[in-house]
Scaffold this motif. Structure first.
Motif, PDB file in Angstrom:
ATOM      1  N   HIS A 103       0.837  -1.197   0.000  1.00 24.22           N
ATOM      2  CA  HIS A 103       0.000   0.000   0.000  1.00 24.22           C
ATOM      3  C   HIS A 103       0.871   1.246   0.000  1.00 24.22           C
ATOM      4  CE1 HIS A 103      -3.374   2.663   0.894  1.00 24.22           C
ATOM      5  NE2 HIS A 103      -4.163   1.648   0.605  1.00 24.22           N
ATOM      6  N   GLN A 104       2.024   1.189   0.664  1.00 26.91           N
ATOM      7  CA  GLN A 104       2.948   2.333   0.656  1.00 26.91           C
ATOM      8  C   GLN A 104       3.525   2.551  -0.739  1.00 26.91           C
ATOM      9  OE1 GLN A 104       3.692   4.567   3.308  1.00 26.91           O
ATOM     10  NE2 GLN A 104       4.402   5.633   1.471  1.00 26.91           N
ATOM     11  N   GLU A 107       0.865   4.347  -2.675  1.00 28.62           N
ATOM     12  CA  GLU A 107       0.762   5.748  -2.304  1.00 28.62           C
ATOM     13  C   GLU A 107       1.895   6.563  -2.913  1.00 28.62           C
ATOM     14  OE1 GLU A 107       0.486   6.130   1.908  1.00 28.62           O
ATOM     15  OE2 GLU A 107      -1.538   5.258   2.012  1.00 28.62           O
ATOM     16  N   ASP A 108       3.101   6.009  -2.901  1.00 28.16           N
ATOM     17  CA  ASP A 108       4.244   6.715  -3.493  1.00 28.16           C
ATOM     18  C   ASP A 108       4.068   6.881  -4.999  1.00 28.16           C
ATOM     19  OD1 ASP A 108       5.385   6.901  -1.017  1.00 28.16           O
ATOM     20  OD2 ASP A 108       6.829   5.271  -1.331  1.00 28.16           O
TER      21      ASP A 108
END
Length: 237
Positions: A103-104, A107-108
């Motif tokens: 998920h990170q 987002e990035d």
């Protein structure tokens, strides 16, 4: 990273009556994909990327022989599994590269913070990060549909029934309440058949492949065109 060999891919638009008939015949010959729910399928949402010239869209519409496109895919509108994919096609042959991202990572990517991916040990993430920078790739279209898949080991055959194809107007990956529009009539679905070197003859007969006309437009292109028509109509409202 998962990279499949080049496979044959055939697509057809079918009626509701054909869908029910085909599923009934093929379910005797094939097995459900192991990821299906109790109703025999799952929802797919894909966020497709394109450049400022709409190259992925226009290459498809113009029939360019060699083409590829990137997408981020989730299942059942959940963040539990997020996959970055690059799909390459030449005529009726396709190849797919895919890697699970966190998920990170997502987002990035959505924030344009992809510097760290340029040094990533996964080639697809590096390739995607370079394309984001050099080709000005950006989110272009969400594509939603319900898929009922059947598989057959001999020939690595996969038959899918993609229903309720729709084009969300925004590109928010986890927004389930945004405005969306149906792309095909309610009584139409897309039949897809993928296989390696051959399809067993009894499956060819059950699907009546020799009597069908292929769909030449991708689900991405269908959704882009439907959304463009909606936006054009809205200028006169």
């Amino acid at each position: 990273m998962n990279k499949t060999p080049y496979r044959h891919e055939l697509k057809y638009v079918i009626s509701e009556a054909e869908l029910l008939s085909l599923k009934s015949r093929l379910s005797v010959l094939m097995e459900p994909d192991r990821h299906v729910d109790s109703d025999g399928g799952y929802w797919i949402r894909s966020l497709y990327y394109d450049d400022g010239d709409d190259s992925a869209l226009l290459d498809k519409l113009d029939g360019v022989e060699l083409r590829k496109k990137y997408r981020i895919r989730i299942y059942n509108f959940s963040s539990e599994l997020i996959v970055l994919e690059c799909k390459s096609k030449t005529k009726n042959l396709c190849q797919k590269q895919g890697v699970i991202i966190s998920h990170q990572d997502l987002e990035d990517i959505l924030a344009g913070e992809t510097e760290r991916f340029l040094r990533h040990n996964t080639p697809l993430l590096r390739q995607f990060a370079i394309a984001l920078r050099t080709s000005s790739l950006a989110p272009a279209q969400l594509v939603d549909y319900r898929r009922d898949p059947l598989v057959y080991s001999l020939g690595n055959v996969r038959v899918t029934f993609d229903q309720a194809l729709s084009a969300p107007v925004n590109t928010a990956l986890f927004d389930r309440d945004g405005l969306t529009m149906p792309v095909l009539p309610d009584n139409q679905s897309i039949l897809e058949i993928k296989y390696d070197a051959f399809i067993p003859e009894h499956i060819i007969g059950a699907v009546s492949l020799r009597h069908r006309t292929q769909l030449s437009t991708s689900k991405y292109a269908l959704c882009r065109l439907a959304r463009a028509n909606l936006l054009n109509l809205s200028t006169y409202c």
